[in-house]
Design an enzyme around this catalytic site. Structure first.
Site, short mmCIF file in Angstrom:
data_model
loop_
_atom_site.label_atom_id
_atom_site.label_comp_id
_atom_site.label_asym_id
_atom_site.label_seq_id
_atom_site.Cartn_x
_atom_site.Cartn_y
_atom_site.Cartn_z
N ASP A 140 1.17 -1.04 15.16
CA ASP A 140 0.25 0.06 14.62
C ASP A 140 1.12 1.30 14.99
O ASP A 140 1.82 1.50 15.73
CB ASP A 140 -0.91 0.23 15.33
N LYS A 162 -2.07 4.07 19.43
CA LYS A 162 -3.28 3.24 19.38
C LYS A 162 -2.81 1.63 20.01
O LYS A 162 -3.63 0.97 20.77
CB LYS A 162 -3.66 2.85 17.92
N ASN A 200 -4.85 1.04 4.17
CA ASN A 200 -4.08 1.18 2.85
C ASN A 200 -3.63 0.12 2.04
O ASN A 200 -3.01 -0.84 2.74
CB ASN A 200 -3.14 2.49 3.17
N CYS A 228 -2.93 -14.95 -2.96
CA CYS A 228 -2.31 -13.92 -2.26
C CYS A 228 -2.86 -12.56 -2.92
O CYS A 228 -3.38 -12.34 -3.36
CB CYS A 228 -0.77 -13.88 -2.23
N CYS A 259 -12.36 13.47 3.83
CA CYS A 259 -12.19 12.56 4.71
C CYS A 259 -13.05 11.11 4.55
O CYS A 259 -14.12 11.15 3.93
CB CYS A 259 -12.76 12.94 6.36
N CYS A 295 5.80 -15.98 -3.61
CA CYS A 295 4.53 -16.57 -3.78
C CYS A 295 4.44 -17.75 -4.79
O CYS A 295 3.90 -18.96 -4.49
CB CYS A 295 3.29 -15.82 -4.22
#
Lengths: 368, 368
Positions: free
Chosen positions: A70, A93, A150, A192, A216, A274
């Site tokens: 992170d 974090k 995201n 996937c 936000c 894939c």
């Protein structure tokens, strides 16, 4: 000028004050438990593993290791989720998470990486740790969990896992905070993230241009808590081999609706790794003796029901038997525990273990 | 013997050490945020309410108050659930919870009661706080939440709420740790805990005789986390008036199955206050003008969909429109967010907002 006696008195005062201060400061550390060599099943409340060991027939993971990636810092705005605490604001974090988790369980080994996995160098390092960061020296990890906010980061994880053939679980909460999902991705076998991408990815839109300034994203700790719980439950089921592992489980908080489905990999997937994994999976399927194919399919969905938890029920086994079958002889006003309905094809919105292709599923969804 | 200079040097050393020690000791306190008068919607990560205020159209609870009742102490065995921390071992659970929560949000008012609600004196005090402990001086609380692990405590809450006509929500996790439920109880209207008691209560068995010595109830933090998340989500939906509030929602972790149903109060309920509330509810229903009854029924299940969350989606509104309706023009490989299926009566295992009596539901379940 102070006399020697006055100075000595001051020293005694300061020494006492210092002892008290140090005592307070290390109070928390005094309560920390030492590492333990062997998990005990002893039924005493001072045994940190007593609740877990009651589940031992489900299989206990003997060795725990956590690799955390992170690049974010703890902010006061994160406090609505209970995990981080105000005094950790400003820490990375991964650092804050390691500190809290190590404090709770010093027996877990941690490896933290405070960086953004989507940059070239970090991505290479990230792939390397997935391939070689397992508990067994140099082996791949057991499972990768995606808990990001995201699509760029999701696609990075997807790319890495497709290339490595690494099984992973994806999770997410919608930006309006009232729905979420978890998904198990077995490269070459199930769809996937590139096989069935959301609109923003397929249209090749830069998501940063979509974010509005000064707006936000909402966040409900309840939705996040439910999705995180479902994700880790699925992880436990997958790693310890009990229950049915969900391929895809959605959560619609507005209506308490939980759709589930399975999607095969898309032969037209944009990700060449894939498609390569799909070819390899097909080859393996063909090579497998025909009778075993059926067995294998059952294994994949972990329908093995020999998990045999030690049931410490408040009713007898006979009473439980009564409660789960037809209950003609029970006195009026007695309810029964709910049971799974017969699978008769009329399961409504719940599509489980389907053999349909992605295209067939898409066609179905369009009709809804 | 020490010289005055040596003594003075020692004093300076001690003073420095003391300053450092106090600094460390109060480090956590330095990071504590002060109380705030008004919740800000400013979109900065240092604003602890920024994530919550993004949901402001759902309605924000202006004043928060928490009444906690528990007689238990924090044990190391509780650490598997993340909320309590090892240094809190030995504290009462209400004290530890208040400390953690106040640390996270000093704007919340707390009232803690470290006692067993099932003893006579405590029960009277418990009833009194439910009736008069609301935010508005002397008024009842908005909602009672039952998060207990035994039937005796549940029956105490049931008895109190039936007598007071207090709406409450019940929650629980099975002793084998792989299923749980939440339930909304509106005295006189929906089935109370005595209307449809589990076997052990109906048969009047002392549950203590059922517990086996040296056997510990299993506990999976995942199951508890999911059930707690579903409970508090239902609380938010009920208090803030968005989405559909669930009457009963089960969670079968083995199969990721979530049955939902609603049960009317049982006219033969053993609890006389439940029967009294049923009579009062019937009277109100009769007195209500017929046209309004339909409206009222809708209000009860909170089907009002004007909650209007500010959607900060990563796709445009037009794209979202496309995604939720039929999607004939989307390029191949694009998936859509799942939608609630049409309510066509063939909803399978999910029984929502039924008007069936408890007896009718029981008959249905027997057939399954």
């Amino acid at each position: 000028m102070a006399t020697v006696e006055e100075l000595k008195l001051r020293i005694r005062e300061l020494e006492n004050e210092l002892i008290k201060s140090k005592q307070k400061q290390s109070d928390a550390e005094h309560h920390l438990r030492p590492k333990i060599d062997k998990m005990s099943a002893e039924v005493v409340d001072s045994n940190p593993y007593s609740r877990l060991m009651a589940l031992k027939r489900m299989g206990i993971v003997q060795d725990y290791e956590l690799l955390l990636f992170d690049y974010d810092k703890v902010e006061l705005a994160n406090m609505n989720r209970l995990f981080f605490q105000p005094h950790q604001a400003g820490l990375s974090k991964v650092e804050a998470a390691e500190h809290t988790l190590r404090n709770i369980n010093p027996d877990v080994a941690f490896e933290t990486h405070n960086y953004n996995i989507t940059t070239m160098d970090n991505f290479t390092h990230f792939m390397n740790r997935i391939s070689h960061g397992g508990l067994e020296e140099g082996k791949p990890v057991d499972l990768v969990l995606s808990c990001v906010d995201n699509f760029e980061a999701r696609m990075a994880i997807n790319t890495a896992c497709n290339e490595l053939g690494q099984i992973w679980m994806e999770s997410g909460v919608s930006e309006n905070a009232v729905s979420g999902h978890i998904q198990l991705i077995i490269p070459g076998e199930t769809a996937c993230f590139a096989c069935a991408p959301p609109l923003v990815v397929a249209a090749n839109i830069d998501e940063k241009t979509l974010k509005r300034d000064g707006v936000c994203a909402a966040s409900l700790p309840t939705t996040m808590g439910v999705v995180a719980g479902l994700l880790v439950q699925n992880v436990l089921k997958y790693l310890l081999g009990f229950g049915t592992v969900s391929y895809y489980l959605g959560y619609n908080a507005m209506q308490d609706f939980f759709p589930s489905m399975a999607m095969k990999a898309n032969p037209q997937c944009d990700d060449r790794h894939c498609r390569r994994q799909q070819d390899e999976y097909k080859k393996k399927e063909v090579e497998r003796p025909k009778q075993e194919v059926v067995q294998e399919e059952e294994e994949v969905v972990h329908e093995d029901n020999e998990w045999g938890i030690e049931l410490v029920s408040e009713v007898s086994e006979a009473e439980l038997q009564d409660a789960s079958g037809p209950v003609p002889d029970l006195p009026e006003g007695i309810t029964v525990a709910y049971t799974i309905p017969e699978k008769d094809g009329a399961s409504g919105e719940t599509v489980e273990e389907t053999d349909q292709s992605l295209e067939e599923l898409m066609a179905q969804m369009r009709k809804m």
